[in-house]
Design a protein around this motif. Structure first.
Motif, PDB file in Angstrom:
ATOM      1  N   CYS A  14     102.278   8.679 -77.041  1.00 11.20           N
ATOM      2  CA  CYS A  14     101.209   9.075 -76.120  1.00 11.20           C
ATOM      3  C   CYS A  14      99.829   8.870 -76.733  1.00 11.20           C
ATOM      4  CB  CYS A  14     101.410  10.536 -75.724  1.00 11.20           C
ATOM      5  SG  CYS A  14     100.186  11.152 -74.572  1.00 11.20           S
ATOM      6  N   CYS A  15      99.665   9.244 -77.972  1.00 11.64           N
ATOM      7  CA  CYS A  15      98.362   9.125 -78.642  1.00 11.64           C
ATOM      8  C   CYS A  15      97.930   7.659 -78.729  1.00 11.64           C
ATOM      9  CB  CYS A  15      98.442   9.753 -80.032  1.00 11.64           C
ATOM     10  SG  CYS A  15      96.871   9.750 -80.904  1.00 11.64           S
ATOM     11  N   THR A  16      98.822   6.793 -79.124  1.00 15.88           N
ATOM     12  CA  THR A  16      98.512   5.365 -79.240  1.00 15.88           C
ATOM     13  C   THR A  16      98.126   4.781 -77.893  1.00 15.88           C
ATOM     14  OG1 THR A  16     100.025   5.125 -81.101  1.00 15.88           O
ATOM     15  CG2 THR A  16      99.419   3.116 -79.942  1.00 15.88           C
ATOM     16  N   ARG A  17      98.895   5.091 -76.851  1.00 14.20           N
ATOM     17  CA  ARG A  17      98.606   4.559 -75.510  1.00 14.20           C
ATOM     18  C   ARG A  17      97.235   4.980 -75.019  1.00 14.20           C
ATOM     19  NH1 ARG A  17     103.726   6.326 -74.642  1.00 14.20           N
ATOM     20  NH2 ARG A  17     102.978   8.124 -73.480  1.00 14.20           N
ATOM     21  N   ASN A  18      96.875   6.246 -75.216  1.00 15.52           N
ATOM     22  CA  ASN A  18      95.639   6.758 -74.652  1.00 15.52           C
ATOM     23  C   ASN A  18      94.418   6.528 -75.527  1.00 15.52           C
ATOM     24  OD1 ASN A  18      96.380   8.085 -72.006  1.00 15.52           O
ATOM     25  ND2 ASN A  18      97.947   8.884 -73.369  1.00 15.52           N
ATOM     26  N   CYS A  19      94.591   6.342 -76.826  1.00 14.26           N
ATOM     27  CA  CYS A  19      93.455   6.100 -77.707  1.00 14.26           C
ATOM     28  C   CYS A  19      93.133   4.616 -77.878  1.00 14.26           C
ATOM     29  CB  CYS A  19      93.699   6.724 -79.081  1.00 14.26           C
ATOM     30  SG  CYS A  19      93.761   8.520 -79.028  1.00 14.26           S
ATOM     31  N   CYS A  20      94.142   3.767 -77.900  1.00 10.10           N
ATOM     32  CA  CYS A  20      93.931   2.340 -78.170  1.00 10.10           C
ATOM     33  C   CYS A  20      93.839   1.503 -76.898  1.00 10.10           C
ATOM     34  CB  CYS A  20      95.046   1.805 -79.058  1.00 10.10           C
ATOM     35  SG  CYS A  20      95.128   2.619 -80.660  1.00 10.10           S
ATOM     36  N   GLY A  21      94.258   2.055 -75.777  1.00 13.29           N
ATOM     37  CA  GLY A  21      94.146   1.347 -74.499  1.00 13.29           C
ATOM     38  C   GLY A  21      94.896   0.024 -74.496  1.00 13.29           C
ATOM     39  N   PRO A  22      94.300  -1.010 -73.881  1.00  8.21           N
ATOM     40  CA  PRO A  22      94.993  -2.291 -73.754  1.00  8.21           C
ATOM     41  C   PRO A  22      95.196  -3.034 -75.079  1.00  8.21           C
ATOM     42  CG  PRO A  22      92.909  -2.308 -72.536  1.00  8.21           C
ATOM     43  CD  PRO A  22      93.046  -0.973 -73.174  1.00  8.21           C
ATOM     44  N   SER A  23      94.516  -2.609 -76.141  1.00  2.60           N
ATOM     45  CA  SER A  23      94.682  -3.264 -77.448  1.00  2.60           C
ATOM     46  C   SER A  23      95.809  -2.636 -78.263  1.00  2.60           C
ATOM     47  CB  SER A  23      93.383  -3.175 -78.244  1.00  2.60           C
ATOM     48  OG  SER A  23      92.341  -3.849 -77.587  1.00  2.60           O
ATOM     49  N   ARG A  24      96.484  -1.651 -77.692  1.00  2.00           N
ATOM     50  CA  ARG A  24      97.474  -0.881 -78.455  1.00  2.00           C
ATOM     51  C   ARG A  24      98.647  -1.731 -78.938  1.00  2.00           C
ATOM     52  NH1 ARG A  24      98.133   0.813 -73.091  1.00  2.00           N
ATOM     53  NH2 ARG A  24     100.121   0.246 -72.164  1.00  2.00           N
ATOM     54  N   PRO A  25      99.225  -1.315 -80.042  1.00  2.00           N
ATOM     55  CA  PRO A  25     100.465  -1.959 -80.472  1.00  2.00           C
ATOM     56  C   PRO A  25     101.609  -1.414 -79.625  1.00  2.00           C
ATOM     57  CG  PRO A  25      99.923  -0.166 -81.952  1.00  2.00           C
ATOM     58  CD  PRO A  25      98.791  -0.279 -80.970  1.00  2.00           C
ATOM     59  N   PHE A  26     102.644  -2.210 -79.443  1.00  2.00           N
ATOM     60  CA  PHE A  26     103.795  -1.725 -78.685  1.00  2.00           C
ATOM     61  C   PHE A  26     105.029  -2.532 -79.020  1.00  2.00           C
ATOM     62  CE2 PHE A  26     101.855  -4.846 -75.806  1.00  2.00           C
ATOM     63  CZ  PHE A  26     102.936  -5.648 -75.505  1.00  2.00           C
ATOM     64  N   THR A  27     106.152  -1.953 -78.661  1.00  2.00           N
ATOM     65  CA  THR A  27     107.438  -2.641 -78.676  1.00  2.00           C
ATOM     66  C   THR A  27     107.926  -2.653 -77.242  1.00  2.00           C
ATOM     67  OG1 THR A  27     107.933  -1.868 -80.904  1.00  2.00           O
ATOM     68  CG2 THR A  27     109.794  -2.602 -79.572  1.00  2.00           C
ATOM     69  N   LEU A  28     108.308  -3.813 -76.756  1.00  2.00           N
ATOM     70  CA  LEU A  28     108.811  -3.953 -75.388  1.00  2.00           C
ATOM     71  C   LEU A  28     110.262  -4.407 -75.487  1.00  2.00           C
ATOM     72  CD1 LEU A  28     107.763  -3.789 -72.428  1.00  2.00           C
ATOM     73  CD2 LEU A  28     107.507  -6.254 -72.537  1.00  2.00           C
ATOM     74  N   ARG A  29     111.149  -3.575 -74.984  1.00  2.00           N
ATOM     75  CA  ARG A  29     112.577  -3.884 -75.038  1.00  2.00           C
ATOM     76  C   ARG A  29     113.023  -4.371 -73.659  1.00  2.00           C
ATOM     77  NH1 ARG A  29     113.599  -1.961 -79.872  1.00  2.00           N
ATOM     78  NH2 ARG A  29     112.510  -0.112 -80.609  1.00  2.00           N
ATOM     79  N   ILE A  30     113.674  -5.532 -73.628  1.00  2.20           N
ATOM     80  CA  ILE A  30     114.161  -6.105 -72.382  1.00  2.20           C
ATOM     81  C   ILE A  30     115.678  -5.976 -72.373  1.00  2.20           C
ATOM     82  CG2 ILE A  30     114.254  -8.162 -70.940  1.00  2.20           C
ATOM     83  CD1 ILE A  30     111.545  -8.935 -72.153  1.00  2.20           C
ATOM     84  N   ILE A  31     116.174  -5.345 -71.310  1.00  2.00           N
ATOM     85  CA  ILE A  31     117.577  -4.957 -71.219  1.00  2.00           C
ATOM     86  C   ILE A  31     118.197  -5.614 -69.987  1.00  2.00           C
ATOM     87  CG2 ILE A  31     119.104  -2.953 -70.930  1.00  2.00           C
ATOM     88  CD1 ILE A  31     116.674  -1.349 -72.201  1.00  2.00           C
ATOM     89  N   ASP A  32     119.434  -6.104 -70.122  1.00  2.00           N
ATOM     90  CA  ASP A  32     120.117  -6.700 -68.964  1.00  2.00           C
ATOM     91  C   ASP A  32     120.752  -5.597 -68.114  1.00  2.00           C
ATOM     92  OD1 ASP A  32     122.501  -5.978 -70.239  1.00  2.00           O
ATOM     93  OD2 ASP A  32     123.053  -8.035 -70.746  1.00  2.00           O
ATOM     94  N   ASN A  33     121.384  -5.986 -67.024  1.00  2.94           N
ATOM     95  CA  ASN A  33     121.968  -5.013 -66.098  1.00  2.94           C
ATOM     96  C   ASN A  33     123.154  -4.252 -66.685  1.00  2.94           C
ATOM     97  OD1 ASN A  33     120.161  -5.365 -63.993  1.00  2.94           O
ATOM     98  ND2 ASN A  33     121.270  -7.116 -63.190  1.00  2.94           N
ATOM     99  N   LEU A  34     123.710  -4.731 -67.779  1.00  2.98           N
ATOM    100  CA  LEU A  34     124.821  -4.032 -68.433  1.00  2.98           C
ATOM    101  C   LEU A  34     124.328  -3.049 -69.496  1.00  2.98           C
ATOM    102  CD1 LEU A  34     127.275  -7.037 -68.813  1.00  2.98           C
ATOM    103  CD2 LEU A  34     127.288  -5.241 -67.068  1.00  2.98           C
ATOM    104  N   GLY A  35     122.999  -2.987 -69.681  1.00  7.11           N
ATOM    105  CA  GLY A  35     122.422  -2.071 -70.658  1.00  7.11           C
ATOM    106  C   GLY A  35     122.299  -2.644 -72.048  1.00  7.11           C
ATOM    107  N   HIS A  36     122.531  -3.949 -72.208  1.00 12.43           N
ATOM    108  CA  HIS A  36     122.411  -4.594 -73.519  1.00 12.43           C
ATOM    109  C   HIS A  36     120.996  -5.107 -73.720  1.00 12.43           C
ATOM    110  CE1 HIS A  36     126.810  -5.246 -72.594  1.00 12.43           C
ATOM    111  NE2 HIS A  36     126.809  -4.475 -73.672  1.00 12.43           N
TER     112      HIS A  36
END
Length: 90
Positions: A45-67
């Protein structure tokens, strides 16, 4: 086989009511509108609200089977052309 994808961000009611950024979530659909993947941002929460669009993130992409099929990571970087060595990257 997928020749085109459509990405739809899921709207969070909490974010609309409070103005605080929540973890972004996306449905990734084929041209027929069928969900083929789901993507979820993983930041605190702190990173999202303090760094805005420049924030670091991890984006996990999952298929329909949950993998998990893809993990995208973006470090904290700036978006100013005055610092070309520190521009955004994924």
């Amino acid at each position: 086989q997928i020749d085109q994808i459509l990405i739809h961000q899921q709207i969070e009611l909490l974010e609309i009511l409070t103005g605080f950024e929540t973890n972004n979530k996306y449905e990734i659909k084929n041209t027929l509108g069928q969900r083929v993947y789901f993507a979820a941002e993983d930041t605190d929460c702190c990173t999202r609200n303090c760094c805005g669009p420049s924030r670091p993130f991890t984006l996990r992409i999952i298929d329909n089977l949950g993998h998990e099929v893809i993990t995208l990571q973006r470090p904290l970087r700036c978006s100013s052309c005055c610092f070309p060595c520190c521009l955004q990257e994924v």
